[in-house]
Design an enzyme around this catalytic site. Structure first.
Site, short mmCIF file in Angstrom:
data_model
loop_
_atom_site.label_atom_id
_atom_site.label_comp_id
_atom_site.label_asym_id
_atom_site.label_seq_id
_atom_site.Cartn_x
_atom_site.Cartn_y
_atom_site.Cartn_z
N SER A 14 20.17 0.50 -54.04
CA SER A 14 21.34 0.49 -53.17
C SER A 14 21.15 -0.44 -51.97
CB SER A 14 21.69 1.90 -52.71
OG SER A 14 20.64 2.47 -51.95
N ARG A 92 5.21 0.41 -53.74
CA ARG A 92 3.80 0.07 -53.85
C ARG A 92 3.31 -0.60 -52.58
NH1 ARG A 92 1.73 0.58 -58.91
NH2 ARG A 92 3.29 1.09 -60.49
N HIS A 110 12.39 1.59 -43.87
CA HIS A 110 11.80 2.91 -44.04
C HIS A 110 12.73 3.96 -43.46
CE1 HIS A 110 8.65 5.86 -44.60
NE2 HIS A 110 8.86 6.28 -43.37
#
Length: 204
Positions: A14, A92, A110
């Site tokens: 998204s 990752r 984040h």
């Protein structure tokens, strides 16, 4: 010269879509040239194809080490003349193979107000801790777990009846605004990095 962007993502994509739409619509003076994805079945791959954006899709298990597949990714980035790498749900940690050549041109989004609640399940961490304000951070990547210099943050109020799902849904809506806005500022040359201090020039 066109400002060229690569987006790394592992899931539904998204945030990838938010950046790709902003570039397509001219809200970001740049072109999204590449999606890098470590999960061949991820929905984000279909999103990239719908935009006509090239993909580099790989299975990490096919490589002897993280550095080995990152070397291949680095070649893709360099061949396409990528100016900015955007981590948008890429799950990752990355090694110096990518961090060093792209430091200062490598950002991540984040779902928390860093340095609080790094890592996975940030909304759940915020609820478990009992904070009243959660939020979103866009930061430069330095190879650590959400530890790089902060470029932009936006707060999201935590409601008393919030679940992890309802809080994360509101966080995501802010992500879809903040990430394209931040990419635009970088593409326009309005963001400078000096050690851990990030200066963002908003006006002309």
């Amino acid at each position: 010269m066109t400002f060229r962007i690569a987006v790394f993502a592992s899931g539904s994509g998204s945030n990838f879509q938010a950046v790709a739409e902003a570039a397509r619509d001219g809200r970001i003076p740049a072109s999204v040239e590449l999606l890098v994805c470590d999960k061949p079945s991820a929905t984000v791959v279909k999103r990239a194809e719908s935009f006509g954006i090239g993909t580099f899709v790989f299975n990490p298990k096919d490589y002897p080490s993280r550095e080995a597949y990152e070397q291949e990714i680095l070649r893709e980035l360099q061949e396409r003349g990528i100016d900015l790498v955007v981590m948008a749900g890429y799950m990752r940690l990355i090694t110096p193979v990518l961090v060093e050549p792209y430091y200062g041109r490598l950002i991540n989004i984040h779902p928390a107000l860093l340095p609080a609640f790094p890592g996975l399940h940030a909304a759940r961490q915020a609820l478990d801790y009992g904070v009243k304000i959660a939020g979103v951070t866009v930061h430069f990547v330095d190879g650590g777990m959400d530890t790089g210099p902060i470029i932009a943050q936006r707060a999201v109020e935590v409601r008393e009846d919030d679940t992890e799902e309802t809080l994360y849904a509101r966080i995501q809506r802010i992500e879809h605004e903040l990430l394209p806005d931040t990419v635009r500022l970088i593409a326009e040359g309005r963001v400078t990095l000096n050690d851990r201090k990030v200066n963002v020039r908003l006006g002309d």
